[in-house]
Design a protein around this motif. Structure first.
Motif, PDB file in Angstrom:
ATOM      1  N   VAL A  72       0.628  -1.563   0.006  1.00  0.00           N
ATOM      2  CA  VAL A  72      -0.146   0.140  -0.081  1.00  0.00           C
ATOM      3  C   VAL A  72       0.880   1.198  -0.255  1.00  0.00           C
ATOM      4  O   VAL A  72       1.754   0.730   0.887  1.00  0.00           O
ATOM      5  CB  VAL A  72      -0.753   0.332   1.090  1.00  0.00           C
ATOM      6  CG1 VAL A  72      -0.061  -0.001   2.718  1.00  0.00           C
ATOM      7  CG2 VAL A  72      -1.635   1.420   1.267  1.00  0.00           C
ATOM      8  N   CYS A  73       0.416   2.110  -0.733  1.00  0.00           N
ATOM      9  CA  CYS A  73       1.667   3.112  -1.091  1.00  0.00           C
ATOM     10  C   CYS A  73       0.975   4.795  -0.640  1.00  0.00           C
ATOM     11  O   CYS A  73      -0.519   4.460  -0.695  1.00  0.00           O
ATOM     12  CB  CYS A  73       2.217   3.017  -2.863  1.00  0.00           C
ATOM     13  SG  CYS A  73       3.277   1.848  -2.441  1.00  0.00           S
ATOM     14  N   PHE A  74       1.709   5.391   0.116  1.00  0.00           N
ATOM     15  CA  PHE A  74       0.775   6.546   0.421  1.00  0.00           C
ATOM     16  C   PHE A  74       1.619   8.291  -0.081  1.00  0.00           C
ATOM     17  O   PHE A  74       3.333   7.578  -0.422  1.00  0.00           O
ATOM     18  CB  PHE A  74       0.748   7.139   1.343  1.00  0.00           C
ATOM     19  CG  PHE A  74      -0.110   5.771   2.895  1.00  0.00           C
ATOM     20  CD1 PHE A  74      -1.078   6.130   2.716  1.00  0.00           C
ATOM     21  CD2 PHE A  74       0.384   4.673   2.501  1.00  0.00           C
ATOM     22  CE1 PHE A  74      -1.978   4.746   3.572  1.00  0.00           C
ATOM     23  CE2 PHE A  74       0.260   3.778   3.740  1.00  0.00           C
ATOM     24  CZ  PHE A  74      -1.191   3.670   4.116  1.00  0.00           C
ATOM     25  N   TRP A  75       1.104   8.898  -1.340  1.00  0.00           N
ATOM     26  CA  TRP A  75       1.507   9.948  -1.414  1.00  0.00           C
ATOM     27  C   TRP A  75       1.551  11.278  -0.236  1.00  0.00           C
ATOM     28  O   TRP A  75       0.077  11.206   0.346  1.00  0.00           O
ATOM     29  CB  TRP A  75       1.002   9.953  -2.841  1.00  0.00           C
ATOM     30  CG  TRP A  75       2.031   9.235  -3.754  1.00  0.00           C
ATOM     31  CD1 TRP A  75       2.779   9.832  -4.675  1.00  0.00           C
ATOM     32  CD2 TRP A  75       0.664   8.394  -3.522  1.00  0.00           C
ATOM     33  NE1 TRP A  75       3.214   8.035  -5.199  1.00  0.00           N
ATOM     34  CE2 TRP A  75       2.090   6.935  -4.789  1.00  0.00           C
ATOM     35  CE3 TRP A  75      -0.024   7.280  -3.852  1.00  0.00           C
ATOM     36  CZ2 TRP A  75       2.077   6.314  -5.059  1.00  0.00           C
ATOM     37  CZ3 TRP A  75      -0.377   6.171  -4.400  1.00  0.00           C
ATOM     38  CH2 TRP A  75       0.950   5.519  -5.286  1.00  0.00           C
ATOM     39  N   THR A  76       1.485  12.837  -1.236  1.00  0.00           N
ATOM     40  CA  THR A  76       1.792  13.370   0.141  1.00  0.00           C
ATOM     41  C   THR A  76       1.270  14.507  -0.695  1.00  0.00           C
ATOM     42  O   THR A  76       0.695  15.496  -0.270  1.00  0.00           O
ATOM     43  CB  THR A  76       3.329  14.341   0.027  1.00  0.00           C
ATOM     44  OG1 THR A  76       4.097  14.855  -1.652  1.00  0.00           O
ATOM     45  CG2 THR A  76       3.954  13.589   1.101  1.00  0.00           C
ATOM     46  N   GLN A 107      -2.363  10.632  -5.590  1.00  0.00           N
ATOM     47  CA  GLN A 107      -0.865   9.761  -6.239  1.00  0.00           C
ATOM     48  C   GLN A 107       0.436  10.579  -6.486  1.00  0.00           C
ATOM     49  O   GLN A 107       0.684  10.101  -7.506  1.00  0.00           O
ATOM     50  CB  GLN A 107      -0.942   8.320  -6.873  1.00  0.00           C
ATOM     51  CG  GLN A 107      -1.959   7.652  -6.214  1.00  0.00           C
ATOM     52  CD  GLN A 107      -2.685   6.462  -6.816  1.00  0.00           C
ATOM     53  OE1 GLN A 107      -2.160   5.682  -7.838  1.00  0.00           O
ATOM     54  NE2 GLN A 107      -3.897   6.212  -6.852  1.00  0.00           N
ATOM     55  N   HIS A 108       0.509  11.874  -6.204  1.00  0.00           N
ATOM     56  CA  HIS A 108       1.452  11.956  -6.848  1.00  0.00           C
ATOM     57  C   HIS A 108       2.075  12.796  -5.495  1.00  0.00           C
ATOM     58  O   HIS A 108       1.547  12.928  -4.604  1.00  0.00           O
ATOM     59  CB  HIS A 108       1.277  13.358  -7.328  1.00  0.00           C
ATOM     60  CG  HIS A 108       0.659  13.322  -8.771  1.00  0.00           C
ATOM     61  ND1 HIS A 108       1.121  12.758  -9.715  1.00  0.00           N
ATOM     62  CD2 HIS A 108      -0.529  13.516  -8.918  1.00  0.00           C
ATOM     63  CE1 HIS A 108       0.452  12.789 -11.109  1.00  0.00           C
ATOM     64  NE2 HIS A 108      -0.588  12.645 -10.847  1.00  0.00           N
ATOM     65  N   GLY A 109       3.682  13.921  -5.647  1.00  0.00           N
ATOM     66  CA  GLY A 109       4.461  14.261  -4.907  1.00  0.00           C
ATOM     67  C   GLY A 109       5.112  13.395  -3.807  1.00  0.00           C
ATOM     68  O   GLY A 109       5.821  12.181  -5.334  1.00  0.00           O
ATOM     69  N   THR A 110       5.885  13.147  -2.799  1.00  0.00           N
ATOM     70  CA  THR A 110       6.815  12.034  -1.993  1.00  0.00           C
ATOM     71  C   THR A 110       5.568  11.033  -2.134  1.00  0.00           C
ATOM     72  O   THR A 110       4.747  10.783  -1.146  1.00  0.00           O
ATOM     73  CB  THR A 110       6.787  12.662  -1.235  1.00  0.00           C
ATOM     74  OG1 THR A 110       7.685  13.714  -1.700  1.00  0.00           O
ATOM     75  CG2 THR A 110       8.431  11.912  -0.440  1.00  0.00           C
TER      76      THR A 110
END
Length: 123
Positions: A38-42, A46-49
């Motif tokens: 599971v991925c998280f973005w800032t 779903q962009h950024g770090t």
């Protein structure tokens, strides 16, 4: 020639071991997410770090994502829990298998992620 083949085969054999050794990885917006993460973005959409978690266990989110996660995507075939640690209690937000959000309001509370509720209450 034979020595080169042996070294190439040894490197190929170690690649899956090395790739699976780290349960949490950094991921940019163009990173290919693997199954079981599971991925998280800032940033929304779903962009950024990016930061990816692979169960099992609990992981604190990096400072870049702590209370500052704007979107997520799960490629995990199990429930995952976003954890918010309070001063005297904690809460979790369920992330269902293959769930995603491009504008995740609960990300302003996330401190960690786990494959268990960590004894927290549902938010």
């Amino acid at each position: 020639m034979f020595r080169k083949l042996v070294l190439t085969a040894a490197a190929a054999a170690l690649t899956p071991v090395l790739a699976s050794a780290a349960p949490a990885t950094a991921a940019g917006p163009d990173v290919a997410r693997g199954p079981g993460e599971v991925c998280f973005w800032t940033q929304p959409g779903q962009h950024g770090t990016g930061f990816c978690y692979r169960p099992p266990g609990y992981r604190d989110l990096p400072q870049s994502h702590h209370d500052k996660t704007a979107s997520f995507r799960s490629d995990v075939n199990q429930n995952i829990y976003a954890i918010d640690w309070g001063r005297h209690d904690c809460y979790y937000r369920l992330i269902r298998p293959y769930d995603l959000s491009d504008n995740w309001s609960w990300g302003s509370r996330i401190d960690g992620v786990s494959d268990k509720t960590e004894g927290c209450q549902a938010a």
